[in-house]
Design an enzyme around this catalytic site. Structure first.
Site, PDB file in Angstrom:
ATOM      1  N   ASP A  70       0.824  -1.203   0.000  1.00 58.53           N
ATOM      2  CA  ASP A  70       0.000   0.000   0.000  1.00 58.53           C
ATOM      3  C   ASP A  70       0.863   1.260   0.000  1.00 58.53           C
ATOM      4  OD1 ASP A  70       0.906  -0.142   2.608  1.00 58.53           O
ATOM      5  OD2 ASP A  70      -1.081  -0.093   3.538  1.00 58.53           O
ATOM      6  N   SER A  71       2.177   1.080   0.050  1.00 60.58           N
ATOM      7  CA  SER A  71       3.104   2.197  -0.159  1.00 60.58           C
ATOM      8  C   SER A  71       2.886   2.846  -1.520  1.00 60.58           C
ATOM      9  CB  SER A  71       4.551   1.715  -0.039  1.00 60.58           C
ATOM     10  OG  SER A  71       4.781   0.571  -0.849  1.00 60.58           O
ATOM     11  N   LYS A 142      -0.871  -9.424   3.515  1.00 52.12           N
ATOM     12  CA  LYS A 142      -0.171  -8.814   4.649  1.00 52.12           C
ATOM     13  C   LYS A 142      -1.104  -7.857   5.363  1.00 52.12           C
ATOM     14  CE  LYS A 142       3.051  -5.507   4.307  1.00 52.12           C
ATOM     15  NZ  LYS A 142       2.611  -4.518   5.347  1.00 52.12           N
ATOM     16  N   GLU A 144      -1.238  -5.204   9.065  1.00 54.05           N
ATOM     17  CA  GLU A 144      -0.457  -4.544  10.104  1.00 54.05           C
ATOM     18  C   GLU A 144      -1.157  -4.655  11.451  1.00 54.05           C
ATOM     19  OE1 GLU A 144       1.153  -1.007   7.095  1.00 54.05           O
ATOM     20  OE2 GLU A 144       0.249  -0.488   9.027  1.00 54.05           O
ATOM     21  N   GLU A 211       9.490  -3.385  10.988  1.00 57.81           N
ATOM     22  CA  GLU A 211       9.855  -2.098  10.396  1.00 57.81           C
ATOM     23  C   GLU A 211      10.320  -1.112  11.457  1.00 57.81           C
ATOM     24  OE1 GLU A 211       8.172   1.319   7.313  1.00 57.81           O
ATOM     25  OE2 GLU A 211       7.015  -0.504   7.693  1.00 57.81           O
TER      26      GLU A 211
END
Length: 295
Positions: A70-71, A142, A144, A211
């Site tokens: 999603d970056s 993925k 978060e 991260e």
């Protein structure tokens, strides 16, 4: 007169997509293969990609895992964070990536990011969102978050959807974290991260992105997890693998470069050459350099 494209290339109206670097030697990446690499201590390489061509080039360069991150909201859409990225956008870019890999006979493992707000409401919402990305061609999704995501991870894994978890700096919650800051610096926050990592492994997560956490903590978590491969970004060289945002590692960042980024395009003959240099550096553990790229 222009030459006809080589049979080893996938021709398009505007060019060609590269084949895998050594097709006869490379088999399609699978979860068992990634687990085997992890068990034998072979570093896992991952890059983001958002379209067919860059995905095919990354695969040809030997990158094992492609994250449709999603970056893309920040590097492709011009958003100030990843919060505004939609599931439809992620579906579209996942399809682009997997289409490019099919045409180039690529072997990379594709991970699709579940965007903000698409798995927070319930396990059932997460399943519906994950199905969209899996049907678009992703092999894994993925998400978060820490302890609150464990039951969601378990729910997805029990239904045959491989999951990559994400701890440390979680960009979707950057506003709650107060900015892009190193996480796990205090004894209390480090202990919480260790507990959450174990809980996510127990829930069935096969990978865990760490991260912007201190290198020593990331290495400790990596040793702690026996069957969940840690993938570091700004987490030092002690993780089971590394990931970078494509645009960052190609030096396409017009602002201040993050500490954990290295411009692999500097001195490289081509984009593929830069990606190959990244793969070599991760495999021989010359990148990241803990004295330069970590905390």
């Amino acid at each position: 007169m222009s030459q006809a494209p080589s049979e080893s290339l996938s021709a398009t109206a505007y060019g060609t997509l590269p084949p895998a670097s050594t097709p006869s030697a490379r088999k399609p990446l699978s979860l068992p293969r990634l687990r085997e690499m992890h068990a034998h201590g072979e570093k896992i390489t991952m890059l983001t990609a958002y379209d067919a061509t860059f995905a095919a080039v990354a695969d040809a360069a030997g990158v094992e895992c492609i994250l449709v991150g999603d970056s893309l909201g920040m590097v492709c859409q011009g958003l100030s964070s990843t919060v505004g990225v939609t599931l439809e956008t992620m579906r579209y870019h996942t399809e682009c990536v997997t289409r490019g890999l099919r045409r180039s006979q690529g072997v990379a493992w594709v991970i699709g990011d579940l965007p903000f707000g698409t798995y927070h409401e319930s396990k059932e919402q997460a399943l519906r969102s994950a199905v969209v990305l899996m049907q678009a061609g992703a092999h894994m999704v993925k998400l978060e978050g820490g302890g609150w995501t464990t039951e969601t991870v378990r729910f997805l894994v029990e239904r045959g959807i491989p999951v990559c978890a994400h701890l440390g700096l979680t960009p979707q919650t950057v506003h709650a974290l107060g900015g892009y800051r190193v996480q796990g610096k205090t004894d209390e926050s480090a202990a919480l991260l260790r507990r959450e990592a174990s809980a996510l492994q127990d829930a069935g997560a096969s990978m865990l992105v760490l991260e912007m956490v201190p290198a020593a903590l990331a290495a400790e978590v990596t040793q702690q997890l026996t069957h969940c491969a840690t993938i570091g970004i700004g987490a030092g060289s002690g993780t089971a693998g590394q990931v970078l945002v494509l645009h960052d590692m190609l030096g396409m960042n017009l602002g201040k470069m993050a500490r954990f980024v290295h411009n692999f395009m500097d001195g490289a003959p081509s984009v593929r050459g830069a990606m190959e240099a990244y793969v070599r550096a991760v495999k021989n553990v010359s990148f990241p350099d803990n004295s330069v790229h970590a905390w």
